[in-house]
Scaffold this motif. Sequence first.
Motif, PDB file in Angstrom:
ATOM      1  N   LEU A   1      16.329 -69.669  -3.949  1.00  0.00           N
ATOM      2  CA  LEU A   1      16.187 -70.931  -3.229  1.00  0.00           C
ATOM      3  C   LEU A   1      16.161 -70.685  -1.720  1.00  0.00           C
ATOM      4  N   SER A   2      16.994 -69.741  -1.281  1.00  0.00           N
ATOM      5  CA  SER A   2      17.001 -69.390   0.142  1.00  0.00           C
ATOM      6  C   SER A   2      15.667 -68.777   0.553  1.00  0.00           C
ATOM      7  N   GLY A   3      15.178 -67.860  -0.258  1.00  0.00           N
ATOM      8  CA  GLY A   3      13.921 -67.194   0.059  1.00  0.00           C
ATOM      9  C   GLY A   3      12.739 -68.150   0.090  1.00  0.00           C
ATOM     10  N   ALA A   4      12.828 -69.211  -0.725  1.00  0.00           N
ATOM     11  CA  ALA A   4      11.739 -70.192  -0.777  1.00  0.00           C
ATOM     12  C   ALA A   4      11.878 -71.284   0.284  1.00  0.00           C
ATOM     13  N   GLY A   5      12.967 -71.249   1.060  1.00  0.00           N
ATOM     14  CA  GLY A   5      13.163 -72.245   2.111  1.00  0.00           C
ATOM     15  C   GLY A   5      13.415 -73.641   1.589  1.00  0.00           C
ATOM     16  N   LEU A   6      14.225 -73.756   0.510  1.00  0.00           N
ATOM     17  CA  LEU A   6      14.405 -75.045  -0.154  1.00  0.00           C
ATOM     18  C   LEU A   6      15.724 -75.744   0.158  1.00  0.00           C
ATOM     19  N   TRP A   7      16.628 -75.111   0.876  1.00  0.00           N
ATOM     20  CA  TRP A   7      17.959 -75.692   1.043  1.00  0.00           C
ATOM     21  C   TRP A   7      17.951 -76.935   1.930  1.00  0.00           C
ATOM     22  N   ALA A   8      17.369 -76.871   3.091  1.00  0.00           N
ATOM     23  CA  ALA A   8      17.342 -78.028   4.004  1.00  0.00           C
ATOM     24  C   ALA A   8      16.003 -78.047   4.725  1.00  0.00           C
ATOM     25  N   PRO A   9      14.917 -78.315   4.003  1.00  0.00           N
ATOM     26  CA  PRO A   9      13.571 -78.149   4.567  1.00  0.00           C
ATOM     27  C   PRO A   9      13.216 -79.147   5.656  1.00  0.00           C
ATOM     28  N   PHE A  10      13.990 -80.223   5.801  1.00  0.00           N
ATOM     29  CA  PHE A  10      13.712 -81.203   6.848  1.00  0.00           C
ATOM     30  C   PHE A  10      14.210 -80.748   8.213  1.00  0.00           C
ATOM     31  N   LEU A  11      15.033 -79.683   8.253  1.00  0.00           N
ATOM     32  CA  LEU A  11      15.518 -79.196   9.540  1.00  0.00           C
ATOM     33  C   LEU A  11      14.353 -78.638  10.358  1.00  0.00           C
ATOM     34  N   PRO A  12      14.491 -78.664  11.678  1.00  0.00           N
ATOM     35  CA  PRO A  12      13.397 -78.174  12.528  1.00  0.00           C
ATOM     36  C   PRO A  12      13.119 -76.688  12.318  1.00  0.00           C
ATOM     37  N   VAL A  13      11.893 -76.312  12.557  1.00  0.00           N
ATOM     38  CA  VAL A  13      11.488 -74.914  12.451  1.00  0.00           C
ATOM     39  C   VAL A  13      12.291 -74.047  13.415  1.00  0.00           C
ATOM     40  N   THR A  14      12.703 -74.621  14.538  1.00  0.00           N
ATOM     41  CA  THR A  14      13.437 -73.865  15.553  1.00  0.00           C
ATOM     42  C   THR A  14      14.783 -73.349  15.067  1.00  0.00           C
TER      43      THR A  14
ATOM     44  N   VAL B   1      20.515 -78.085 -10.305  1.00  0.00           N
ATOM     45  CA  VAL B   1      20.001 -77.417  -9.110  1.00  0.00           C
ATOM     46  C   VAL B   1      19.679 -78.457  -8.044  1.00  0.00           C
ATOM     47  N   ARG B   2      19.035 -79.544  -8.450  1.00  0.00           N
ATOM     48  CA  ARG B   2      18.725 -80.599  -7.487  1.00  0.00           C
ATOM     49  C   ARG B   2      19.995 -81.159  -6.867  1.00  0.00           C
ATOM     50  N   SER B   3      21.070 -81.279  -7.643  1.00  0.00           N
ATOM     51  CA  SER B   3      22.334 -81.783  -7.105  1.00  0.00           C
ATOM     52  C   SER B   3      22.897 -80.864  -6.027  1.00  0.00           C
ATOM     53  N   LEU B   4      22.776 -79.556  -6.234  1.00  0.00           N
ATOM     54  CA  LEU B   4      23.233 -78.616  -5.204  1.00  0.00           C
ATOM     55  C   LEU B   4      22.446 -78.815  -3.919  1.00  0.00           C
ATOM     56  N   LEU B   5      21.132 -78.973  -4.047  1.00  0.00           N
ATOM     57  CA  LEU B   5      20.298 -79.189  -2.868  1.00  0.00           C
ATOM     58  C   LEU B   5      20.628 -80.524  -2.199  1.00  0.00           C
ATOM     59  N   THR B   6      20.971 -81.523  -3.002  1.00  0.00           N
ATOM     60  CA  THR B   6      21.298 -82.842  -2.455  1.00  0.00           C
ATOM     61  C   THR B   6      22.490 -82.768  -1.519  1.00  0.00           C
ATOM     62  N   VAL B   7      23.617 -82.246  -2.018  1.00  0.00           N
ATOM     63  CA  VAL B   7      24.831 -82.257  -1.193  1.00  0.00           C
ATOM     64  C   VAL B   7      24.693 -81.317   0.003  1.00  0.00           C
ATOM     65  N   HIS B   8      23.994 -80.210  -0.190  1.00  0.00           N
ATOM     66  CA  HIS B   8      23.752 -79.306   0.940  1.00  0.00           C
ATOM     67  C   HIS B   8      22.918 -80.012   2.005  1.00  0.00           C
ATOM     68  N   SER B   9      21.906 -80.745   1.568  1.00  0.00           N
ATOM     69  CA  SER B   9      21.061 -81.488   2.503  1.00  0.00           C
ATOM     70  C   SER B   9      21.863 -82.539   3.252  1.00  0.00           C
ATOM     71  N   MET B  10      22.802 -83.189   2.570  1.00  0.00           N
ATOM     72  CA  MET B  10      23.622 -84.201   3.215  1.00  0.00           C
ATOM     73  C   MET B  10      24.468 -83.599   4.340  1.00  0.00           C
ATOM     74  N   VAL B  11      25.021 -82.426   4.093  1.00  0.00           N
ATOM     75  CA  VAL B  11      25.810 -81.751   5.121  1.00  0.00           C
ATOM     76  C   VAL B  11      24.918 -81.345   6.294  1.00  0.00           C
ATOM     77  N   ALA B  12      23.778 -80.725   5.979  1.00  0.00           N
ATOM     78  CA  ALA B  12      22.867 -80.270   7.038  1.00  0.00           C
ATOM     79  C   ALA B  12      22.354 -81.442   7.866  1.00  0.00           C
ATOM     80  N   TRP B  13      22.001 -82.543   7.191  1.00  0.00           N
ATOM     81  CA  TRP B  13      21.509 -83.718   7.901  1.00  0.00           C
ATOM     82  C   TRP B  13      22.587 -84.288   8.808  1.00  0.00           C
ATOM     83  N   ALA B  14      23.829 -84.327   8.330  1.00  0.00           N
ATOM     84  CA  ALA B  14      24.925 -84.858   9.140  1.00  0.00           C
ATOM     85  C   ALA B  14      25.148 -84.028  10.394  1.00  0.00           C
ATOM     86  N   VAL B  15      25.086 -82.707  10.254  1.00  0.00           N
ATOM     87  CA  VAL B  15      25.272 -81.842  11.415  1.00  0.00           C
ATOM     88  C   VAL B  15      24.122 -82.040  12.396  1.00  0.00           C
ATOM     89  N   GLN B  16      22.905 -82.116  11.875  1.00  0.00           N
ATOM     90  CA  GLN B  16      21.739 -82.314  12.744  1.00  0.00           C
ATOM     91  C   GLN B  16      21.822 -83.653  13.475  1.00  0.00           C
TER      92      GLN B  16
END
Length: 377
Positions: free
Chosen positions: A43-56, A81-96
């Motif tokens: 999942l990391s190699g495919a760039g699927l964890w928080a794909p909405f984050l900026p390229v930078t 698997v989708r649930s793991l991505l969901t909660v990870h995305s929520m954390v990443a979005w909150a930090v962003q």
Amino acid sequence: MTSVTDRGIYLDATGEFVDAYIVPYADAWDRAGAIPEDLLDRLSGAGLWAPFLPVTVGGQGLDMIGFGTLHEEIGRGCSSVRSLLTVHSMVAWAVQRFGDDAQRERWLPPLAAGRTLGAFCLSEPAAGSDTSAIATRAVPHGSGWRLTGVKKWITNGQRADLFLVFARLGAGTVAFLVPRGTVGVGVRPIDDMLGTRASMLAEVTFDDVELKSDALLGPSAFASGMVLTGVLDLGRYSVASGSIGIIRACLEASAAYTEQRTVGGRPLRELPLIQAKISDMVTDLRAGRLLLADAGRLKDAGDSATLMATWIAKYFTSTAAARHAAEAVQIHGANGCSPQYPVARYYRDAKVMEIIEGSTEVQRTMIAAEAYRGRVR
């Protein structure tokens, strides 16, 4: 944002990833109650964890419509698997969205790369996800805080490296970023759940945990609004997308089964009642996608109407997923009740979709309230 061409390539590659690395193994993960490390690495190699984050910072710059499409694809393969991505995305979005410059610099690159995995800690044993009844407490301590409480039903709690924790501070609610290795943090696995059995649920305890000033996310007493209007909204959007994935998986499994299964020498697909079930799956799949596309478009436009659009989409898709998963089991007969066919997993996972990120009853209440305020368009 990524270009339209790159976006299409990325989403097509996600579908191929799901077919190659998730679909063949999802039932085994469900029985084992965990997602293996090699899949997390993929999942990391495919760039699927928080794909909405900026390229930078290492993200893909993906828009919200694309994010929903991606989570539909993952949900088609495995809701855990989708649930793991969901909660990870929520954390990443909150930090962003709410982090300061130092927090973004520290956490966004490893969250984007999957080197740090996140978990969302709101639910509690007695309060559930009711923010007004949170029992976890933070008290000032020097220049920071002491945190004490218990969070339960925490997706990816067994594996996460960073917890986004919500606590009561005086009369307000605050959010903290708490690394797993912090002294006083304990994790107890929760096994044998009805659905999303491989999502590595845990009870996470915070026993007089000392936090420095940089642990606070967002201004003090601001977190309650953040939960209601931001992070949980993204979670609902992901769950709704994953529910569409379940409907699609039920449709594909049912169509394939009725093609080869015969009754009285006739393919099952020729029976009118079977055709009715299949046609309803197709219709709700298309309708759910349209509702999600509307919510995603509003998110991308920064329109606050996305909040209600997401409530409606999550209500429709989660109830439709539960309904069609039950029909998929019915179509498969006794085979549908066995672990040899994935529809049994879809059935259990779909029920969970009606509960998490706002139960069906809560969604109905919110949608009706919007109608009584005269805001239905």
